[in-house]
Design a protein around this motif. Structure first.
Motif, PDB file in Angstrom:
ATOM      1  N   UNK A 201       0.854  -1.184   0.000  1.00  0.00           N
ATOM      2  CA  UNK A 201       0.000   0.000   0.000  1.00  0.00           C
ATOM      3  C   UNK A 201       0.891   1.234   0.000  1.00  0.00           C
ATOM      4  N   UNK A 202       0.489   2.260  -0.745  1.00  0.00           N
ATOM      5  CA  UNK A 202       1.269   3.494  -0.774  1.00  0.00           C
ATOM      6  C   UNK A 202       0.340   4.685  -0.550  1.00  0.00           C
ATOM      7  N   UNK A 203       0.929   5.790  -0.104  1.00  0.00           N
ATOM      8  CA  UNK A 203       0.147   7.000   0.100  1.00  0.00           C
ATOM      9  C   UNK A 203       0.085   7.821  -1.189  1.00  0.00           C
ATOM     10  N   UNK A 204      -0.670   8.902  -1.130  1.00  0.00           N
ATOM     11  CA  UNK A 204      -0.882   9.724  -2.315  1.00  0.00           C
ATOM     12  C   UNK A 204       0.422  10.325  -2.821  1.00  0.00           C
ATOM     13  N   UNK A 205       1.296  10.743  -1.911  1.00  0.00           N
ATOM     14  CA  UNK A 205       2.568  11.338  -2.321  1.00  0.00           C
ATOM     15  C   UNK A 205       3.406  10.358  -3.132  1.00  0.00           C
ATOM     16  N   UNK A 206       3.360   9.089  -2.771  1.00  0.00           N
ATOM     17  CA  UNK A 206       4.096   8.074  -3.531  1.00  0.00           C
ATOM     18  C   UNK A 206       3.500   7.899  -4.925  1.00  0.00           C
ATOM     19  N   UNK A 207       2.158   7.928  -5.008  1.00  0.00           N
ATOM     20  CA  UNK A 207       1.515   7.814  -6.313  1.00  0.00           C
ATOM     21  C   UNK A 207       1.888   8.957  -7.237  1.00  0.00           C
ATOM     22  N   UNK A 208       1.950  10.166  -6.692  1.00  0.00           N
ATOM     23  CA  UNK A 208       2.375  11.317  -7.494  1.00  0.00           C
ATOM     24  C   UNK A 208       3.871  11.221  -7.827  1.00  0.00           C
ATOM     25  N   UNK A 209       4.645  10.676  -6.910  1.00  0.00           N
ATOM     26  CA  UNK A 209       6.088  10.632  -7.090  1.00  0.00           C
ATOM     27  C   UNK A 209       6.523   9.862  -8.319  1.00  0.00           C
ATOM     28  N   UNK A 210       5.870   8.737  -8.589  1.00  0.00           N
ATOM     29  CA  UNK A 210       6.263   7.924  -9.743  1.00  0.00           C
ATOM     30  C   UNK A 210       5.331   8.086 -10.935  1.00  0.00           C
ATOM     31  N   UNK A 211       4.307   8.938 -10.809  1.00  0.00           N
ATOM     32  CA  UNK A 211       3.492   9.279 -11.967  1.00  0.00           C
ATOM     33  C   UNK A 211       2.222   8.476 -12.135  1.00  0.00           C
ATOM     34  N   UNK A 212       1.873   7.624 -11.160  1.00  0.00           N
ATOM     35  CA  UNK A 212       0.595   6.922 -11.251  1.00  0.00           C
ATOM     36  C   UNK A 212      -0.569   7.894 -11.018  1.00  0.00           C
ATOM     37  N   UNK A 213      -0.331   8.913 -10.217  1.00  0.00           N
ATOM     38  CA  UNK A 213      -1.306   9.978 -10.003  1.00  0.00           C
ATOM     39  C   UNK A 213      -0.792  11.264 -10.630  1.00  0.00           C
ATOM     40  N   UNK A 214      -1.662  12.044 -11.259  1.00  0.00           N
ATOM     41  CA  UNK A 214      -3.086  11.777 -11.435  1.00  0.00           C
ATOM     42  C   UNK A 214      -3.406  10.947 -12.675  1.00  0.00           C
ATOM     43  N   UNK A 215      -2.407  10.504 -13.438  1.00  0.00           N
ATOM     44  CA  UNK A 215      -2.640   9.886 -14.748  1.00  0.00           C
ATOM     45  C   UNK A 215      -3.428   8.589 -14.673  1.00  0.00           C
ATOM     46  N   UNK A 230      -3.573   0.496  -3.302  1.00  0.00           N
ATOM     47  CA  UNK A 230      -2.894  -0.770  -3.553  1.00  0.00           C
ATOM     48  C   UNK A 230      -1.954  -0.580  -4.739  1.00  0.00           C
ATOM     49  N   UNK A 231      -0.751  -1.125  -4.637  1.00  0.00           N
ATOM     50  CA  UNK A 231       0.260  -0.839  -5.646  1.00  0.00           C
ATOM     51  C   UNK A 231      -0.052  -1.548  -6.968  1.00  0.00           C
ATOM     52  N   UNK A 232       0.143  -0.857  -8.106  1.00  0.00           N
ATOM     53  CA  UNK A 232       0.004  -1.509  -9.408  1.00  0.00           C
ATOM     54  C   UNK A 232       1.278  -2.229  -9.829  1.00  0.00           C
ATOM     55  N   UNK A 233       2.383  -1.932  -9.157  1.00  0.00           N
ATOM     56  CA  UNK A 233       3.684  -2.516  -9.450  1.00  0.00           C
ATOM     57  C   UNK A 233       4.639  -2.150  -8.324  1.00  0.00           C
ATOM     58  N   UNK A 234       5.677  -2.974  -8.122  1.00  0.00           N
ATOM     59  CA  UNK A 234       6.677  -2.684  -7.087  1.00  0.00           C
ATOM     60  C   UNK A 234       7.476  -1.428  -7.398  1.00  0.00           C
ATOM     61  N   UNK A 235       7.449  -0.990  -8.648  1.00  0.00           N
ATOM     62  CA  UNK A 235       8.145   0.243  -9.025  1.00  0.00           C
ATOM     63  C   UNK A 235       7.765   1.399  -8.113  1.00  0.00           C
ATOM     64  N   UNK A 236       6.486   1.457  -7.701  1.00  0.00           N
ATOM     65  CA  UNK A 236       6.009   2.612  -6.949  1.00  0.00           C
ATOM     66  C   UNK A 236       6.652   2.682  -5.561  1.00  0.00           C
ATOM     67  N   UNK A 237       6.521   1.658  -4.700  1.00  0.00           N
ATOM     68  CA  UNK A 237       7.160   1.774  -3.388  1.00  0.00           C
ATOM     69  C   UNK A 237       8.683   1.748  -3.457  1.00  0.00           C
TER      70      UNK A 237
END
Length: 423
Positions: A201-215, A230-237
Motif C-alpha cells: 500500500x502506498x500513500x498519495x505522495x508516492x503515487x504522485x512521485x512515480x506518476x501513477x497519479x493523477x494519470x 494498492x500498488x500496481x507494481x513494485x516500481x512505486x514503493x
C-alpha cells in the motif's frame, strides 16, 4: 514531471517531441509558461513588499532609539499595510504555484529520439525476435484448460472469494508460481540488484512521485478512508524509497529488485483475449529498479534489456522485443521496450515485461537528486523493468511445454519446484 527550466528553454523542441504521442502540446506548454510567469510576477511583488517591510522595520527601530516616537508611529501604519499586502501576496503565490504544479502534472514525458511515431500498438517496432512462432496444433490446450485438467489454478474459486481476475493457485500450480518468483529474484540478485521487501500500500505522495497519479488514478484500487492505494507494481514503493533524497555520486548506480503482488482495476477489459491468466486484477511480479547519473542511463537501459533477455532465454520460451511508438508509450516513459512471449496454443504474443527509462521525469516529482562532480545537486534518472511478470510467463510455460503425457518443467526451474513434470 518535466523540469520547468527544460520547458522554458526548449518549448518548441518539446512540442515537436510530444507530437510523437499524437498530442498537440502547444496549448499545454503555453499554459505552463503563462502560469510560470504569473507565479514569478507574484514572487517579485512579494519579495519587494517583504524587502520594503524589513527596511521600514529598521527605520522604525532607529526612530524609537533616537526618541522620535511620533515619526515612528506614523511609519507603523505603512508597516501594517505592508504586512497585510504580504499576506495577500503569499496566498496568491501559493495559489499560483499550485496551479502551475497541476498544469505540469498534465504533461507527459518527452519521447526519446529513438521512439517511433505512431498512434497504437500496431506501430511498435520489432527490434529482436528469438525462437519459433509456429502453432501448437489442434491437440494443444490453452493454459486455462491445462490448469483445470491438472488442478493447478482455480479461476471459479477466485470468483467466489473475491471476483473475476483473482485466481487461486493450487498444488503444483502454486509451487510453480513460487519457483518462478524465487528464480527471478535469485537471478536478479546475482546480477547486482539488492532485494528489498516493500509495502503493498502506498500513500498519495508516492503515487504522485512515480506518476501513477493523477494519470492512472482510475486504474488503482483505493482505500478512501485511509487515503492509501494498492500498488500496481513494485516500481512505486521501491522508487519512492528515494523520495526527497540526495544521493552521493559514489553510491550510483542504485539497483533494487522486489517481488510483490500487483493490483490493477483494468476497467473495460473484456473478451476472449483476457481469458485465464492473460489479464488479472491481482498478479505477481518481480521488478528491477535503477537510479543512474543521466550520462549513464541509456547504457543502463541496454543492460536491463539484456538481463530480461537472459531470463527468457533461460526459460527457452520464444519471445520478441518491441520498441514502443509514441502513441503506446507510458505517460512517464521516455523510451520503453516491451517483451512478448509466444503462446503456441493461443497463437498470439503475450506481453511479459516492460523496461523503461524515465530520465528525470520521476526524479523531478520525487525530488530525487545526486551530487555531481562539482558537489552540486542534480536530478537523477530512474529506470524500471519487469523481471518478470508471472501470469503470462506461467501461461506460456504451461502451453509451450505441454506434451501428450503432461507438462514438462523448464530445466532451470526444476531445482526450485522439486519436480520436473506435471501430470
Amino acid at each position: 514531471m518535466l523540469p520547468l527550466n527544460t520547458i522554458r528553454e526548449n518549448a518548441d523542441t518539446l512540442v515537436r517531441a510530444l507530437a510523437k504521442r499524437g498530442l498537440d502540446a502547444q496549448p499545454m506548454i503555453d499554459e505552463v509558461l503563462e502560469l510560470d510567469q504569473q507565479r514569478r510576477d507574484v514572487q517579485t511583488r512579494l519579495d519587494a513588499t517583504l524587502a520594503e517591510a524589513n527596511q521600514l522595520s529598521r527605520e522604525i527601530g532607529n526612530l524609537f532609539k533616537t526618541g522620535k516616537a511620533k515619526e515612528a508611529q506614523e511609519l507603523k501604519a505603512r508597516s501594517g499595510e505592508l504586512k497585510e499586502l504580504s499576506k495577500e501576496l503569499s496566498e496568491a503565490l501559493n495559489t499560483a504555484a499550485e496551479a502551475l504544479q497541476q498544469a505540469l502534472y498534465q504533461l507527459p514525458n518527452a519521447p526519446h529520439d529513438l521512439v517511433p511515431a505512431g498512434s497504437s500498438e500496431t506501430d511498435n517496432e520489432v527490434v529482436f525476435q528469438s525462437g519459433e512462432t509456429t502453432a501448437a496444433g489442434g491437440e494443444a490446450l490453452p493454459h486455462w484448460e491445462l490448469a483445470a485438467k491438472y488442478n493447478l489454478i482455480d479461476f471459479e474459486l477466485g470468483v467466489k472469494i473475491t471476483g473475476a481476475g483473482f485466481p487461486v493457485y493450487k498444488g503444483r500450480g502454486a509451487r510453480l508460481q513460487r519457483a518462478l518468483i524465487s528464480y527471478f529474484l535469485d537471478r536478479n540478485t546475482e546480477s547486482g540488484y539488492e532485494e528489498v521487501q516493500v509495502p503493498h500500500l502506498v500513500n498519495e505522495a508516492s503515487g504522485y512521485g512515480t506518476g501513477q497519479l493523477p494519470d492512472k488514478e482510475g486504474q488503482m484500487y483505493e482505500l478512501r478512508d485511509d487515503k492509501l492505494f494498492l500498488i500496481p507494481t513494485a516500481e512505486v514503493p521501491v522508487t519512492n524509497m528515494l523520495r526527497d533524497v540526495i544521493v552521493e555520486r559514489a553510491q550510483l548506480p542504485l539497483r533494487y529488485t522486489a517481488y510483490t503482488p500487483c493490483f490493477r482495476r483494468e476497467a473495460g477489459s473484456y473478451g476472449a483475449h483476457v481469458r485465464g491468466l492473460n489479464r488479472l486484477h491481482q498478479f505477481d511480479k518481480v521488478e528491477i529498479v535503477r537510479v543512474e547519473e543521466p550520462a549513464n542511463s541509456y547504457q543502463a537501459l541496454d543492460e536491463m534489456v539484456a538481463h530480461v533477455k537472459a531470463l527468457l532465454e533461460s526459460l527457452q520460451l520464444p519471445y520478441r522485443i518491441l520498441r514502443l511508438c509514441g502513441g503506446d508509450l507510458g505517460f512517464t516513459s521516455a523510451l520503453t521496450y516491451d517483451f512478448e512471449v509466444w503462446s503456441a496454443a493461443q497463437e498470439r504474443w503475450l506481453e511479459v515485461s516492460s523496461v523503461s527509462n524515465f530520465e528525470a521525469f520521476q526524479a523531478n516529482r520525487l525530488k530525487l537528486r545526486y551530487r555531481d562532480a562539482n558537489n552540486k545537486p542534480q536530478l537523477a534518472h530512474t529506470l524500471n523493468g519487469s523481471a518478470l511478470a508471472l501470469p503470462r510467463i506461467l501461461a506460456c510455460i504451461l502451453e509451450d511445454y505441454q506434451e501428450a503425457e503432461g507438462i514438462r518443467i523448464p530445466d532451470v526451474l526444476v531445482p526450485y519446484t522439486g519436480f520436473d513434470r506435471i501430470g
